[in-house]
Design an enzyme around this catalytic site. Structure first.
Site, short mmCIF file in Angstrom:
data_model
loop_
_atom_site.label_atom_id
_atom_site.label_comp_id
_atom_site.label_asym_id
_atom_site.label_seq_id
_atom_site.Cartn_x
_atom_site.Cartn_y
_atom_site.Cartn_z
N SER A 239 -19.17 -69.00 16.72
CA SER A 239 -18.27 -68.14 17.46
C SER A 239 -18.97 -67.68 18.74
O SER A 239 -20.18 -67.86 18.89
CB SER A 239 -17.89 -66.93 16.59
OG SER A 239 -17.00 -66.07 17.26
N CYS A 240 -18.21 -67.10 19.67
CA CYS A 240 -18.82 -66.57 20.91
C CYS A 240 -17.79 -65.67 21.58
O CYS A 240 -17.03 -64.98 20.91
CB CYS A 240 -19.27 -67.71 21.83
SG CYS A 240 -17.93 -68.78 22.38
N GLY A 241 -17.73 -65.66 22.90
CA GLY A 241 -16.76 -64.84 23.61
C GLY A 241 -15.36 -65.43 23.64
O GLY A 241 -14.38 -64.75 23.35
N GLY A 243 -14.96 -69.18 22.76
CA GLY A 243 -15.01 -70.54 22.23
C GLY A 243 -15.75 -71.55 23.09
O GLY A 243 -15.69 -72.75 22.81
N TRP A 268 -14.33 -64.14 20.10
CA TRP A 268 -14.18 -62.69 20.29
C TRP A 268 -12.97 -62.32 21.14
O TRP A 268 -12.42 -61.22 21.01
CB TRP A 268 -15.46 -62.09 20.90
CG TRP A 268 -15.48 -60.60 20.69
CD1 TRP A 268 -15.28 -59.62 21.63
CD2 TRP A 268 -15.68 -59.91 19.46
NE1 TRP A 268 -15.32 -58.38 21.05
CE2 TRP A 268 -15.57 -58.53 19.71
CE3 TRP A 268 -15.92 -60.34 18.15
CZ2 TRP A 268 -15.71 -57.57 18.71
CZ3 TRP A 268 -16.07 -59.38 17.15
CH2 TRP A 268 -15.96 -58.01 17.45
#
Length: 284
Positions: A239-241, A243, A268
């Site tokens: 996961s991240c901000g 994708g 996120w």
């Protein structure tokens, strides 16, 4: 490094294969608005010879309110056909940051069942630093059909990630910087809560890169995951901000031989927006 046309290739490898008739190069540069960079303008000014521009924001699901979600299969196929990318091609993806957004496009190709795709290690900055050739004209594409076999196992949605968060399996690994993970820094997108998905681990994508933005060895990246509390014998959701850099983690896992991974496409940008899902802060 060891060149692998299914994950990561060096600038030397690309220079050697630049004239191969079945090579297709994609410039997948993408930046956060705060960086003030225009990837298409930079592509128009200079790119690796033969490269086509892959617009991450445009080749996406227009029906979603979330940024650059994976496009429907038909849209991906039509865009690739128009760009002259299809069956039998070896694809190499690069970006203007070194390694940042190119793995997102590597993941998209893998999601669509394409194996012969690699990220350029060190990207355009390394290519330029080595004095290699560039051009400012786009190539003239010829239509090429692409056979797509969508790989459901490589993508996760908010419901699946919520289950994983509650159960602690699969493990969720967040690629954002540590201060954003802990909820100590504001999110670049407005309206999002600060913090992280409960029970997730933090492996900032930049920690997997060397100073010249090439990727550290599989042995080194494996140690970084382990140090963050990730059990590499178990499945992982990255996961991240929004994708993008989650795919850097996916690429590192794949190079380590850890193939049981998937990517949370909404990341996120989705989780931080939903008031009904819990948020953790600090290192917990």
């Amino acid at each position: 490094m060891t060149d692998d046309p299914n994950t990561l290739v060096s600038t030397d490898w690309l220079a050697k294969h630049l004239k191969d008739p079945d090579l297709r190069i994609l410039d997948a540069s993408w930046y956060l608005p705060a960086e003030g960079r225009d990837p298409k303008a930079e592509y128009d000014a200079a790119h690796i010879p033969g490269a086509r521009f892959f617009d991450i924001d445009e080749i996406s699901d227009a029906r979603s309110e979330l940024p650059h979600m994976a496009p429907p299969v038909e849209k991906f196929m039509s865009r690739m056909r128009a760009m002259g990318v299809g069956d039998g091609h070896q694809v190499v993806v690069y970006d203007g940051a070194g390694i940042m957004s190119a793995p997102r496009v590597w993941w998209l190709f893998r999601l669509m069942g394409q194996e012969n795709v690699a990220v350029l290690d060190g990207g355009f900055p390394k290519w330029i630093a080595e004095g290699r050739p560039t051009e400012d004209m786009p190539p003239i594409p010829r239509d090429r059909h692409m056979t797509v076999r969508f790989q459901n196992s490589l993508v996760r949605d908010v419901t699946q990630v919520s289950h994983a968060s509650k159960l602690g399996s699969p493990q969720i690994v967040d690629a954002r910087a540590a201060d954003r993970f802990r909820g100590e820094a504001p999110e670049p997108r407005e309206g999002l809560r600060a913090g992280h998905i409960p029970k997730s681990r933090n492996v900032p994508y930049a920690t997997l890169l060397n100073d010249d933005k090439t990727m550290k060895s599989p042995q080194e990246t494996a140690e970084i995951f382990k140090a963050a509390g990730v059990d590499l014998s178990q499945p992982v959701i990255t996961s991240c901000g929004s994708g993008v850099t989650a795919a850097v983690l996916a690429l590192a896992l794949e190079r380590q031989g850890h193939t049981d991974w998937s990517l949370y496409d909404g990341s996120w940008a989705e989780w931080g927006m939903f008031p009904t899902v819990p948020v953790a802060t600090g290192d917990a």
